[in-house]
Design a protein around this motif. Structure first.
Motif, PDB file in Angstrom:
ATOM      1  N   GLU A  17       0.818  -1.221   0.000  1.00 18.27           N
ATOM      2  CA  GLU A  17       0.000   0.000   0.000  1.00 18.27           C
ATOM      3  C   GLU A  17       0.845   1.262   0.000  1.00 18.27           C
ATOM      4  O   GLU A  17       0.303   2.369  -0.117  1.00 18.27           O
ATOM      5  N   GLU A  18       2.176   1.141   0.119  1.00 16.23           N
ATOM      6  CA  GLU A  18       3.054   2.305   0.082  1.00 16.23           C
ATOM      7  C   GLU A  18       4.057   2.220  -1.066  1.00 16.23           C
ATOM      8  O   GLU A  18       5.076   2.913  -1.062  1.00 16.23           O
ATOM      9  N   THR A  19       3.739   1.400  -2.059  1.00 14.58           N
ATOM     10  CA  THR A  19       4.640   1.229  -3.198  1.00 14.58           C
ATOM     11  C   THR A  19       4.855   2.534  -3.950  1.00 14.58           C
ATOM     12  O   THR A  19       5.982   2.900  -4.294  1.00 14.58           O
ATOM     13  N   GLY A  20       3.776   3.258  -4.236  1.00 18.06           N
ATOM     14  CA  GLY A  20       3.893   4.514  -4.979  1.00 18.06           C
ATOM     15  C   GLY A  20       4.716   5.544  -4.240  1.00 18.06           C
ATOM     16  O   GLY A  20       5.558   6.226  -4.830  1.00 18.06           O
ATOM     17  N   THR A  21       4.497   5.660  -2.937  1.00 17.89           N
ATOM     18  CA  THR A  21       5.229   6.631  -2.133  1.00 17.89           C
ATOM     19  C   THR A  21       6.725   6.339  -2.132  1.00 17.89           C
ATOM     20  O   THR A  21       7.554   7.240  -2.327  1.00 17.89           O
ATOM     21  N   MET A  22       7.084   5.059  -1.938  1.00 22.02           N
ATOM     22  CA  MET A  22       8.510   4.724  -1.882  1.00 22.02           C
ATOM     23  C   MET A  22       9.155   4.810  -3.260  1.00 22.02           C
ATOM     24  O   MET A  22      10.305   5.240  -3.387  1.00 22.02           O
ATOM     25  N   THR A  23       8.438   4.437  -4.311  1.00 21.29           N
ATOM     26  CA  THR A  23       8.970   4.584  -5.670  1.00 21.29           C
ATOM     27  C   THR A  23       9.239   6.049  -5.977  1.00 21.29           C
ATOM     28  O   THR A  23      10.261   6.396  -6.582  1.00 21.29           O
ATOM     29  N   ALA A  24       8.328   6.915  -5.546  1.00 18.84           N
ATOM     30  CA  ALA A  24       8.521   8.356  -5.752  1.00 18.84           C
ATOM     31  C   ALA A  24       9.739   8.857  -4.994  1.00 18.84           C
ATOM     32  O   ALA A  24      10.509   9.679  -5.503  1.00 18.84           O
ATOM     33  N   THR A  25       9.935   8.370  -3.781  1.00 19.02           N
ATOM     34  CA  THR A  25      11.077   8.810  -2.973  1.00 19.02           C
ATOM     35  C   THR A  25      12.395   8.435  -3.634  1.00 19.02           C
ATOM     36  O   THR A  25      13.328   9.242  -3.699  1.00 19.02           O
ATOM     37  N   VAL A  26      12.499   7.198  -4.128  1.00 16.78           N
ATOM     38  CA  VAL A  26      13.718   6.748  -4.792  1.00 16.78           C
ATOM     39  C   VAL A  26      14.009   7.606  -6.024  1.00 16.78           C
ATOM     40  O   VAL A  26      15.147   8.029  -6.255  1.00 16.78           O
ATOM     41  N   ASN A  27      12.977   7.876  -6.816  1.00 22.47           N
ATOM     42  CA  ASN A  27      13.157   8.705  -8.009  1.00 22.47           C
ATOM     43  C   ASN A  27      13.473  10.149  -7.657  1.00 22.47           C
ATOM     44  O   ASN A  27      14.264  10.812  -8.345  1.00 22.47           O
ATOM     45  N   LEU A  28      12.861  10.647  -6.583  1.00 23.92           N
ATOM     46  CA  LEU A  28      13.097  12.029  -6.164  1.00 23.92           C
ATOM     47  C   LEU A  28      14.551  12.223  -5.747  1.00 23.92           C
ATOM     48  O   LEU A  28      15.196  13.205  -6.150  1.00 23.92           O
ATOM     49  N   VAL A  29      15.077  11.300  -4.940  1.00 26.40           N
ATOM     50  CA  VAL A  29      16.467  11.403  -4.494  1.00 26.40           C
ATOM     51  C   VAL A  29      17.406  11.396  -5.696  1.00 26.40           C
ATOM     52  O   VAL A  29      18.372  12.172  -5.773  1.00 26.40           O
ATOM     53  N   ARG A  30      17.127  10.527  -6.673  1.00 26.82           N
ATOM     54  CA  ARG A  30      17.967  10.446  -7.871  1.00 26.82           C
ATOM     55  C   ARG A  30      17.909  11.749  -8.665  1.00 26.82           C
ATOM     56  O   ARG A  30      18.942  12.264  -9.112  1.00 26.82           O
ATOM     57  N   GLN A  31      16.715  12.302  -8.834  1.00 30.19           N
ATOM     58  CA  GLN A  31      16.549  13.490  -9.663  1.00 30.19           C
ATOM     59  C   GLN A  31      17.136  14.726  -8.997  1.00 30.19           C
ATOM     60  O   GLN A  31      17.797  15.546  -9.650  1.00 30.19           O
ATOM     61  N   VAL A  32      16.897  14.886  -7.695  1.00 33.23           N
ATOM     62  CA  VAL A  32      17.465  16.031  -6.978  1.00 33.23           C
ATOM     63  C   VAL A  32      18.983  15.922  -6.949  1.00 33.23           C
ATOM     64  O   VAL A  32      19.700  16.921  -7.129  1.00 33.23           O
ATOM     65  N   GLY A  33      19.495  14.706  -6.752  1.00 31.80           N
ATOM     66  CA  GLY A  33      20.946  14.507  -6.771  1.00 31.80           C
ATOM     67  C   GLY A  33      21.551  14.922  -8.094  1.00 31.80           C
ATOM     68  O   GLY A  33      22.596  15.586  -8.141  1.00 31.80           O
ATOM     69  N   ALA A  34      20.898  14.526  -9.194  1.00 29.03           N
ATOM     70  CA  ALA A  34      21.393  14.893 -10.514  1.00 29.03           C
ATOM     71  C   ALA A  34      21.361  16.399 -10.725  1.00 29.03           C
ATOM     72  O   ALA A  34      22.310  16.989 -11.265  1.00 29.03           O
ATOM     73  N   THR A  35      20.277  17.037 -10.293  1.00 26.43           N
ATOM     74  CA  THR A  35      20.124  18.477 -10.491  1.00 26.43           C
ATOM     75  C   THR A  35      21.184  19.257  -9.710  1.00 26.43           C
ATOM     76  O   THR A  35      21.849  20.147 -10.242  1.00 26.43           O
ATOM     77  N   VAL A  36      21.339  18.915  -8.436  1.00 23.43           N
ATOM     78  CA  VAL A  36      22.297  19.634  -7.589  1.00 23.43           C
ATOM     79  C   VAL A  36      23.728  19.393  -8.080  1.00 23.43           C
ATOM     80  O   VAL A  36      24.533  20.336  -8.207  1.00 23.43           O
ATOM     81  N   ALA A  37      24.059  18.135  -8.377  1.00 28.60           N
ATOM     82  CA  ALA A  37      25.420  17.830  -8.825  1.00 28.60           C
ATOM     83  C   ALA A  37      25.735  18.473 -10.165  1.00 28.60           C
ATOM     84  O   ALA A  37      26.846  18.962 -10.390  1.00 28.60           O
ATOM     85  N   THR A  38      24.759  18.492 -11.074  1.00 33.96           N
ATOM     86  CA  THR A  38      24.965  19.127 -12.381  1.00 33.96           C
ATOM     87  C   THR A  38      25.272  20.608 -12.223  1.00 33.96           C
ATOM     88  O   THR A  38      26.193  21.143 -12.867  1.00 33.96           O
ATOM     89  N   ALA A  39      24.495  21.274 -11.363  1.00 32.85           N
ATOM     90  CA  ALA A  39      24.724  22.707 -11.149  1.00 32.85           C
ATOM     91  C   ALA A  39      26.078  22.962 -10.499  1.00 32.85           C
ATOM     92  O   ALA A  39      26.798  23.895 -10.883  1.00 32.85           O
ATOM     93  N   LEU A  40      26.444  22.143  -9.518  1.00 34.66           N
ATOM     94  CA  LEU A  40      27.733  22.325  -8.843  1.00 34.66           C
ATOM     95  C   LEU A  40      28.899  22.103  -9.801  1.00 34.66           C
ATOM     96  O   LEU A  40      29.868  22.874  -9.816  1.00 34.66           O
ATOM     97  N   ILE A  41      28.809  21.053 -10.611  1.00 33.76           N
ATOM     98  CA  ILE A  41      29.879  20.783 -11.575  1.00 33.76           C
ATOM     99  C   ILE A  41      29.982  21.917 -12.588  1.00 33.76           C
ATOM    100  O   ILE A  41      31.080  22.371 -12.933  1.00 33.76           O
ATOM    101  N   GLY A  42      28.835  22.406 -13.048  1.00 34.46           N
ATOM    102  CA  GLY A  42      28.840  23.536 -13.980  1.00 34.46           C
ATOM    103  C   GLY A  42      29.496  24.762 -13.381  1.00 34.46           C
ATOM    104  O   GLY A  42      30.266  25.470 -14.051  1.00 34.46           O
ATOM    105  N   GLY A  43      29.202  25.034 -12.096  1.00 32.94           N
ATOM    106  CA  GLY A  43      29.813  26.175 -11.435  1.00 32.94           C
ATOM    107  C   GLY A  43      31.319  26.016 -11.276  1.00 32.94           C
ATOM    108  O   GLY A  43      32.086  26.961 -11.483  1.00 32.94           O
ATOM    109  N   ILE A  44      31.751  24.798 -10.929  1.00 38.11           N
ATOM    110  CA  ILE A  44      33.194  24.532 -10.784  1.00 38.11           C
ATOM    111  C   ILE A  44      33.907  24.722 -12.123  1.00 38.11           C
ATOM    112  O   ILE A  44      34.968  25.359 -12.202  1.00 38.11           O
ATOM    113  N   ILE A  45      33.327  24.189 -13.189  1.00 40.08           N
ATOM    114  CA  ILE A  45      33.944  24.309 -14.508  1.00 40.08           C
ATOM    115  C   ILE A  45      34.039  25.771 -14.929  1.00 40.08           C
ATOM    116  O   ILE A  45      35.099  26.251 -15.355  1.00 40.08           O
ATOM    117  N   GLY A  46      32.920  26.492 -14.798  1.00 40.39           N
ATOM    118  CA  GLY A  46      32.892  27.887 -15.235  1.00 40.39           C
ATOM    119  C   GLY A  46      33.899  28.746 -14.483  1.00 40.39           C
ATOM    120  O   GLY A  46      34.662  29.508 -15.088  1.00 40.39           O
TER     121      GLY A  46
END
Length: 496
Positions: free
Chosen positions: A385-414
């Motif tokens: 009964e909590e499959t959707g919630t946990m699936t969303a959490t796993v995807n959210l962590v992955r997506q936020v991680g990608a967004t934050v890391a992409t921005a940080l790497i871009g800032g370091i490069i620039g």
């Protein structure tokens, strides 16, 4: 009641088409962004075509995951597909940049439900042991979209015009929707109760502020806004955790993270976003500058990376569904990722291009080994009964991680490139074409600059994969079963 073989095939086909549609949309649009913004007379707002979509698709994940558990994933899935089609049509008819950005935000909100509900429906209609195979099939949509999306977007834009980049979603989406109406079963919703509105608002504010902050961090003109956004994000996220600990039906069930499978699996999932997705978009520029290749040749390395990801994603899904054993794959995969990125950091300037191509292909192979698999593992560790919630959490962590890391790497490069460039070259206007027009000595200096800037980045990302190695070791020694219930101990027998 189990689905018939025919209906299940129709279900998987529908979910694959919809997942591919959502994954392809962003990669196709990326090629046409400059044309769209230019024809609408709003080049200065071009980034918001992407940022608006990204923000909406990120912040809606936990809300849609909870809704899927509350009202059933079928309703959320069909609604998401319908809204996505309508928003795509609206994007194509945009007569101004505001209209387009609003339509893209709505499109992003609905796209969050496409992949998320596809994964949830697979979890609800299969046993834990079957899931890796079918999640791998659906997960294959993402690397395939990366491979063909930019080329397809260019062809559509040049041949039919940019509105068709969006309109092409309509006929494909309608076919997928028709299949889904027939094939997606009515799945009983989970526990009912008061929806966590306060938690949803706090998390939305926190994620929006965080994404904006990391997006602005490299722009000196937005320094004040960046600090304010980080402050708002910190307050909102702290408020979110306080709320989640107090409400009866939280948006994210924090108590699940006391389970080793959930905690370690979520950490491993974040590696995909932080360790690989974040660097992929910068690789072509790196090879054009450091290896002095053409734009076409520089695209070969990301292609090798994504192809490796595709192959291992499908292979590990099939192997785990055959045996039920899974822990070895994230363990070996994170080791391969760390090794490949370590090699990238150690490669000398002027190395033959095949060397980094092979190294990044190894990173792709390693990442694909657990990219979809770890979602299935975490799903199997929580109540249905909590499959959707946990699936969303796993995807959210992955997506936020990608967004934050992409921005940080871009800032370091620039920042780093601007400090180290030889005199006479302006980092703000530097392009590969300008560098390639310089004399050989200047080209070598620029190549050395990019090499020195990317070495610590590759080492840092390799360290991220090493964290994934530790998390993989911490995964319990358990085996996916053919029962729809929770994971069982590895000593128990599993039906063939």
């Amino acid at each position: 009641m189990p689905l018939s073989p025919l209906r299940f095939r129709l279900l998987v086909t529908s979910l694959l088409v919809v997942s591919f549609l959502g994954a392809l949309d962003n990669t196709v649009v990326s090629t046409a962004i400059a044309t769209v913004a230019g024809q609408l007379g709003a080049l200065e707002h071009m980034s918001w075509i992407v940022v608006g979509y990204m923000l909406a698709s990120t912040v809606l994940l936990p809300v849609l995951g909870k809704l899927g558990d509350r009202i059933g994933p079928r309703a959320v899935f069909l609604s998401s597909v319908t809204v996505f089609i309508l928003a795509s049509v609206a994007c194509g008819f945009a007569g101004g940049i505001v209209w387009l950005i609003v339509a893209r935000v709505i499109q992003g909100m609905s796209s969050a439900g496409l992949q998320l509900m596809s994964q949830t429906i697979i979890a609800e209609t299969t046993t834990p042991r079957q899931r890796p195979k079918y999640l791998a099939i659906i997960g294959a949509a993402f690397p395939i979209a990366i491979l063909i999306g930019p080329v397809l977007g260019g062809i559509i834009t040049d041949t039919w015009g940019w509105p068709w980049v969006f309109w092409i979603n309509a006929p494909v989406g309608i076919v997928a929707l028709a299949l889904a109406v027939v094939a997606v079963p009515h799945i009983a919703p989970g526990r009912r109760g008061r929806f966590d509105i306060a938690g949803a608002v706090a998390l939305t504010i926190g994620l929006v502020a965080l994404v904006l902050a990391v997006t602005w961090v490299g722009d000196p003109a937005l320094a004040g806004g960046t600090i304010s956004a980080f402050a708002v994000a910190a307050v909102a996220i702290v408020a979110f955790f306080v709320i989640e600990l107090r409400v009866d039906e939280p948006l994210v069930q924090l108590s699940h993270f006391t389970d080793r499978t959930v905690a370690a699996g979520t950490a491993i999932s974040a590696i995909v976003g932080i360790g690989l997705f974040s660097i992929t978009s910068y690789l072509p520029t790196y090879f054009q500058m450091a290896y002095r290749t053409s734009a076409t040749v520089s695209g070969l390395v990301p292609i090798a990376t994504v192809f490796g990801m595709l192959v291992s994603n499908l292979a590990t899904g099939w192997l785990v569904s055959r045996t039920g054993h899974y822990r070895i794959y994230p363990l070996v995969g994170t080791m391969l990722g760390a090794a490949g990125l370590g090699v990238m950091a150690l490669l000398p300037a002027g190395a033959p291009l095949w060397a980094p191509t092979v190294a990044m292909a190894v990173v792709g192979l390693g990442t694909g080994a657990f990219m979809s698999l770890i979602v299935a593992v975490v799903q199997s560790a929580v109540p249905r009964e909590e499959t959707g919630t946990m699936t969303a959490t796993v995807n959210l962590v992955r997506q936020v991680g990608a967004t934050v890391a992409t921005a940080l790497i871009g800032g370091i490069i620039g920042t780093s490139v601007a400090m180290l460039l030889p005199g006479g070259l302006d980092a703000a206007t530097l392009t590969p074409a300008i560098v390639h027009a310089q004399d050989v000595a200047i080209q070598r200096q620029v190549a050395d600059v990019y090499q020195s800037v990317f070495v610590p980045i590759f080492f840092g990302l390799a360290a991220t994969y090493l964290v994934g190695v530790v998390a993989s070791i911490l995964l319990p020694n358990i085996r996916l079963s053919d029962d729809p219930g929770p994971l069982r101990d590895a000593t128990e027998s599993v039906p063939a």
